[in-house]
Design a protein around this motif. Structure first.
Motif, PDB file in Angstrom:
ATOM      1  N   UNK A  95      19.739  32.735  35.735  1.00  0.00           N
ATOM      2  CA  UNK A  95      18.893  31.743  36.383  1.00  0.00           C
ATOM      3  C   UNK A  95      19.181  31.658  37.880  1.00  0.00           C
ATOM      4  N   UNK A  96      20.451  31.831  38.254  1.00  0.00           N
ATOM      5  CA  UNK A  96      20.824  31.735  39.668  1.00  0.00           C
ATOM      6  C   UNK A  96      20.147  32.805  40.516  1.00  0.00           C
ATOM      7  N   UNK A  97      19.746  33.908  39.898  1.00  0.00           N
ATOM      8  CA  UNK A  97      19.070  34.984  40.632  1.00  0.00           C
ATOM      9  C   UNK A  97      17.716  34.536  41.174  1.00  0.00           C
ATOM     10  N   UNK A  98      17.194  33.441  40.633  1.00  0.00           N
ATOM     11  CA  UNK A  98      15.884  32.956  41.057  1.00  0.00           C
ATOM     12  C   UNK A  98      15.976  31.623  41.791  1.00  0.00           C
TER      13      UNK A  98
ATOM     14  N   UNK B 167      26.090  38.014  42.330  1.00  0.00           N
ATOM     15  CA  UNK B 167      24.970  38.238  41.415  1.00  0.00           C
ATOM     16  C   UNK B 167      24.506  39.684  41.385  1.00  0.00           C
ATOM     17  N   UNK B 168      25.324  40.575  41.927  1.00  0.00           N
ATOM     18  CA  UNK B 168      24.919  41.974  42.025  1.00  0.00           C
ATOM     19  C   UNK B 168      24.604  42.568  40.652  1.00  0.00           C
ATOM     20  N   UNK B 169      25.482  42.368  39.692  1.00  0.00           N
ATOM     21  CA  UNK B 169      25.268  42.933  38.354  1.00  0.00           C
ATOM     22  C   UNK B 169      23.994  42.397  37.721  1.00  0.00           C
ATOM     23  N   UNK B 170      23.816  41.087  37.765  1.00  0.00           N
ATOM     24  CA  UNK B 170      22.665  40.475  37.098  1.00  0.00           C
ATOM     25  C   UNK B 170      21.361  40.757  37.836  1.00  0.00           C
ATOM     26  N   UNK B 171      21.402  40.841  39.150  1.00  0.00           N
ATOM     27  CA  UNK B 171      20.187  41.154  39.912  1.00  0.00           C
ATOM     28  C   UNK B 171      19.690  42.559  39.579  1.00  0.00           C
ATOM     29  N   UNK B 172      20.609  43.511  39.526  1.00  0.00           N
ATOM     30  CA  UNK B 172      20.212  44.882  39.212  1.00  0.00           C
ATOM     31  C   UNK B 172      19.752  44.982  37.770  1.00  0.00           C
TER      32      UNK B 172
END
Length: 537
Positions: free
Chosen positions: A296-299, A437-442
């Motif tokens: 959720x933090x990615x957005x 958030x690099x892992x989750x963004x990718x």
């Protein structure tokens, strides 16, 4: 009267410590910029080695991606799993529906694997994630190897895609996090090189068994997949963990030990403590902006823009015409080339792709990532128009010359893709997200890419199959439209991360700097971190 003096002394000591810490951050940030390519190779020889070992797992994804699409053009596979073609003696075809299902099987599995990867890689580390995925793959290969029907083969492909999802994000992030600023583009580009190498191996193996008429013609290619886990698992057992991941987990002593292990002891100019200080400062700064590390933090906040950019960049991989190149053997066969020549052209295409991968390393120091990316998409748009234009006379008056011309243009597109769009996707998408958030963004970006791949995997067989829409080379017009959309997106949305540390990119996004002005905007990391701490207080 003594207590205020003690308080003042403690405050001064704290201020002095903070000044020293910020000074270390400034020196470390400058050290990242000052390190040249050859100096970095001397400082980080072990880091380069372990990055390349981790990235080699991507060979399996490239191999599997090319394997199924190429098997559709193999006579033995067609006879074993296909249906007789009406009006043609001893001729078989896998129906368009099954082609779509099999092409998308591993991609569907990847959707689940990607979401799992974003969680376990940040919880257990990149090394454990990769070893686990490779171990699972050893068992799953048995399903596709012994598949007696298309249904079982489909199940095997879906399950096989789950561990492949782990390989799509982990090597790229690992390559960036164990390398200095001037090497990260080369090492993340190498991931695409491995993908192309896997596709070349798949095509070469299938070409080697093309004249076989028994079940080994397609079982040998499946069996080759056992090779990579048996090599990589023992190697990865001794691989170091990402120092950035260790910092995020609060294991600072372990992070120092890893950086010391990754770097050469012969170099006395590299300061490990300052390097760790920059990692800590960057991580603390990102947590001060948003400490949440969920999907959720990615957005949320500035991360929304960063996430949408990396999603768009990965979707461009599909929109620029990659599905057409993925079906190149089958496509060229339908365009009029003999099966043997279609395989030969495909092998040449992937050989050219590997050359393109090396050429991308030549382009990196010459031009910015953004310029290479935008202009390569413009050229790809022109190439797809040419393919479609040749498909018009080919459909009404088929000639061998048209087929060879189309094949030659596809070779050019393969070179262009693999010296620009392909490798830069990994580089840009690993650089643009925040470290937290690099892992989750990718993962989200690759997940979106998988969705577009599934859609393309449904459409492309129908576009090319003579028993379906039978567009042939005119399919190039369809993908030219995708290229045009990609050009517009890249021009307005893709920033220039070249020569920017993670902390500097954080600040540029927080200030909402337009993508076209990233390269010209000055950034003071220490000033930004100081302001952030004042706000916190």
């Amino acid at each position: 009267m003594g207590q205020p003096d003690t308080f003042d002394h403690a405050t001064k000591t704290q201020d002095t410590t903070e000044v020293d810490r910020l000074a270390e951050v400034r020196v470390a940030n400058a050290q990242e910029h000052e390190l040249t390519f050859f100096q970095a190779l001397r400082v980080y020889p072990k880091g380069v080695f372990w990055s390349m070992v981790m990235s080699t797992a991507v060979v399996m994804e490239g191999y599997d991606t090319k394997l199924i699409g190429t098997l559709f053009a193999q006579p033995a596979f067609q006879k074993a799993y296909g249906e007789p073609v009406r009006g043609k003696t001893d001729s078989y075809q896998i129906t368009a529906a099954w082609q779509s299902g099999l092409s998308n099987g591993s991609t569907v599995g990847m959707l689940g694997g990607l979401l799992i990867a974003g969680i376990i890689s940040e919880r257990y580390g990149f090394r454990i994630t990769m070893i686990t995925g490779l171990s699972i793959i050893i068992a799953l290969i048995f399903i596709t190897f012994f598949a007696p029907s298309l249904v079982v083969l489909e199940v095997g492909q879906c399950l096989f895609g789950i561990p492949l999802g782990l390989f799509q994000t982990t090597p790229v992030i690992y390559a960036l996090e164990i390398s200095p600023l001037c090497l990260r583009a080369y090492l993340t580009n190498y991931v695409n090189f491995c993908w192309a190498f896997g596709q070349l191996i798949a095509t070469g193996v299938l070409r080697g068994v093309l004249n076989r008429t028994d079940h080994w013609a397609y079982r040998i290619p499946f069996a080759i997949q056992w090779l990579w886990p048996t090599i990589l698992i023992p190697l990865l057992f001794f691989a170091p963990e990402s120092p950035w991941w260790l910092v995020r987990r609060g294991r600072l002593d372990d992070a120092r030990a890893v950086v010391k292990r990754l770097t050469s002891t012969r170099n006395i100019d590299f300061d490990i403590e300052k390097n760790i200080a920059l990692m800590i400062a960057t991580t603390e700064h990102e947590r001060a902006v948003n400490a949440e590390t969920s999907y959720r933090a990615c957005f949320q906040g500035t991360n929304l823009r960063r996430t949408m950019i990396v999603i768009g960049i990965y979707c461009v991989q599909t929109l620029n015409g990659n599905p057409l190149r993925g079906y190149s053997t089958y496509f060229l066969e339908q365009a009029g080339l003999p099966t043997t020549q279609a395989f030969n052209m495909t092998i040449a295409g992937f050989a050219v792709a590997i050359v393109g991968g090396f050429f991308s390393w030549v382009l990196l120091p010459i031009s910015g990532r953004r310029a290479i990316y935008v202009w390569s998409l413009v050229l790809m748009f022109i190439i797809m128009i040419l393919v479609g234009a040749l498909g018009v006379p080919q459909s009404s008056h088929p000639k061998g010359s048209y087929a060879w011309a189309i094949g030659s243009i596809l070779l050019v597109s393969s070179f262009l893709y693999n010296c620009s769009i392909g490798p830069l996707t990994n580089t840009l998408c690993s650089e643009i997200p925040s470290a937290l958030l690099r892992s989750k963004s990718i993962v989200l970006a690759r997940w979106s890419y998988a969705i577009t791949t599934i859609v393309a995997g449904v459409l492309t067989p129908y576009q090319l199959n003579p028993t379906a829409w039978n567009w042939g080379a005119k399919t190039g017009f369809f993908w030219a439209g995708g290229c045009l959309i990609s050009v517009v997106f890249a021009f307005f949305c893709v920033p220039e991360p070249k020569d920017r540390t993670t902390a500097e990119l954080d600040i540029l996004f927080e200030r909402n700097v337009p993508s076209r002005k990233f390269s010209s905007t000055a950034v003071d990391v220490v000033e930004a971190i100081s302001q952030d701490e004042v706000k916190t207080v």
